[in-house]
Write an enzyme that holds these catalytic residues in place. Structure first.
Site, PDB file in Angstrom:
ATOM      1  N   ASP A   1      -0.948  -3.654   8.498  1.00  9.05           N
ATOM      2  CA  ASP A   1      -2.298  -3.372   8.524  1.00  9.05           C
ATOM      3  C   ASP A   1      -2.961  -4.755   8.237  1.00  9.05           C
ATOM      4  O   ASP A   1      -2.630  -5.549   7.558  1.00  9.05           O
ATOM      5  CB  ASP A   1      -2.685  -2.482   7.139  1.00  9.05           C
ATOM      6  CG  ASP A   1      -2.390  -1.127   7.339  1.00  9.05           C
ATOM      7  OD1 ASP A   1      -1.850  -0.654   8.313  1.00  9.05           O
ATOM      8  OD2 ASP A   1      -2.369  -0.362   6.148  1.00  9.05           O
TER       9      ASP A   1
ATOM     10  N   ASP B   1       0.853   4.290   1.349  1.00  9.28           N
ATOM     11  CA  ASP B   1       1.492   4.868   2.556  1.00  9.28           C
ATOM     12  C   ASP B   1       2.430   4.094   3.391  1.00  9.28           C
ATOM     13  O   ASP B   1       3.030   4.637   4.087  1.00  9.28           O
ATOM     14  CB  ASP B   1       0.118   5.028   3.504  1.00  9.28           C
ATOM     15  CG  ASP B   1      -0.831   3.797   3.791  1.00  9.28           C
ATOM     16  OD1 ASP B   1      -1.015   2.951   3.072  1.00  9.28           O
ATOM     17  OD2 ASP B   1      -1.177   3.724   4.953  1.00  9.28           O
ATOM     18  N   HIS B   2       2.688   2.909   3.000  1.00 10.27           N
ATOM     19  CA  HIS B   2       3.796   2.057   3.523  1.00 10.27           C
ATOM     20  C   HIS B   2       4.989   2.125   2.908  1.00 10.27           C
ATOM     21  O   HIS B   2       6.005   1.669   3.167  1.00 10.27           O
ATOM     22  CB  HIS B   2       3.164   0.413   3.784  1.00 10.27           C
ATOM     23  CG  HIS B   2       2.162   0.719   4.876  1.00 10.27           C
ATOM     24  ND1 HIS B   2       2.240   0.242   6.353  1.00 10.27           N
ATOM     25  CD2 HIS B   2       0.877   0.940   4.756  1.00 10.27           C
ATOM     26  CE1 HIS B   2       1.118   0.391   6.786  1.00 10.27           C
ATOM     27  NE2 HIS B   2       0.255   0.926   6.040  1.00 10.27           N
TER      28      HIS B   2
ATOM     29  N   HIS C   1       0.991  -1.087  -0.031  1.00 15.58           N
ATOM     30  CA  HIS C   1       0.056  -0.012   0.077  1.00 15.58           C
ATOM     31  C   HIS C   1       1.074   1.217  -0.128  1.00 15.58           C
ATOM     32  O   HIS C   1       1.823   1.252   0.570  1.00 15.58           O
ATOM     33  CB  HIS C   1      -0.673   0.125   1.228  1.00 15.58           C
ATOM     34  CG  HIS C   1      -2.496  -0.316   1.023  1.00 15.58           C
ATOM     35  ND1 HIS C   1      -3.244  -0.721   1.978  1.00 15.58           N
ATOM     36  CD2 HIS C   1      -3.163  -0.128  -0.136  1.00 15.58           C
ATOM     37  CE1 HIS C   1      -4.173  -1.039   1.309  1.00 15.58           C
ATOM     38  NE2 HIS C   1      -4.281  -0.610   0.337  1.00 15.58           N
TER      39      HIS C   1
HETATM   40 ZN   LIG Z   1      -1.730   1.695   6.014  1.00 15.91          ZN
HETATM   41 ZN   LIG Z   2      -2.589  -1.249   4.147  1.00 15.23          ZN
END
Ligand SMILES: [Zn+2]
Ligand SMILES: [Zn+2]
Length: 233
Positions: A133, A24-25, A22
């Site tokens: 997550d 944001d990671h 993802h």
């Molecule tokens: Zn995240």
């Molecule tokens: Zn995620």
């Protein structure tokens, strides 16, 4: 920037570990690769561990940096080629070592993001689980069992549910809430729960409320894992 604020620098990294792809990671990885390359004068190889797809992501990020890489090679004599990276794509269940740290992995649940991987680090009798997550699941339980530190990304379901935005409602079905993280910590005997990647982001005045919500389900130590938080075990 966070490494510098923490008194460290990319050249000191033994490796980078990635839970899932993802944005944001992973999107800041380009800064790590570039800074590691420049600061080591092109001599060191950066090890990057992540799920299937990580190699292609890294290849494309380096491709996006192609002009920058060329400028730096033209300007700095010690740099003769681009960043050296060694990407190791992991299957859930793989284990490996980083320096003297033993690392084990397991599958986590963040569908439709697939695959996703959680990590458990062990050294000198101490252990820390970073699971990314994920919903509560067997893989998380396995990694977190009796860990000294359990780091979990969390959301506040009770708040998100009240926000009339379909995109936000969608995050409810693939993250652990504060209560679920606390329940996992209690169920498998984690010694400390660290809540991080908190959504919606609380102000420091709201931290006690987040901690109280977790404390109703878990007796261990609960820590707000703000950026630059250090935990000694
Ligand atoms: Zn995240
Ligand atoms: Zn995620």
């Amino acid at each position: 920037m966070r490494m510098a604020a923490a008194g460290s620098m990319p050249p000191f990294l033994a490796a980078v570990v990635i839970t899932h792809l993802h944005s944001d990671h992973i999107c800041d990885l380009n800064d790590i690769m570039t800074t590691h390359w420049v600061m080591t004068q092109g001599n060191a190889t950066l090890k990057i561990y992540g799920p299937m797809g990580t190699a292609e992501f890294v290849k494309r990020q380096l491709h996006a940096l192609e002009l920058d890489v060329g400028y730096r090679i033209a300007h700095h004599e010690p740099l003769t080629e681009g960043p050296k990276v060694d990407v190791i794509e992991l299957e859930p269940g793989d284990s490996f070592t980083i320096s003297e740290v033993q690392v084990t992995t397991a599958a986590t649940m963040h569908a439709p993001v697939h695959p996703t991987i959680g990590f458990r680090f062990e050294h000198g009798g101490s252990s820390a689980a970073l699971v990314g997550d994920t919903l509560p699941c067997a893989g998380v339980d396995e990694l977190v069992a009796s860990a000294d530190v359990y780091v979990q990304t969390v959301i506040r379901q009770d708040i998100v549910e009240q926000i009339p935005n379909v995109m936000l409602q969608d995050i409810l079905d693939y993250h652990s809430g504060v209560v679920e993280a606390a329940e996992t910590a209690a169920r498998v005997g984690a010694k400390r729960l660290v809540m991080t990647h908190m959504v919606p982001a609380p102000t420091p005045e709201q931290y006690p409320e987040w901690i109280a919500l977790a404390a109703a389900h878990y007796d261990g130590e609960i820590i707000i894992g703000d950026d630059l938080t250090t935990i000694t075990i």
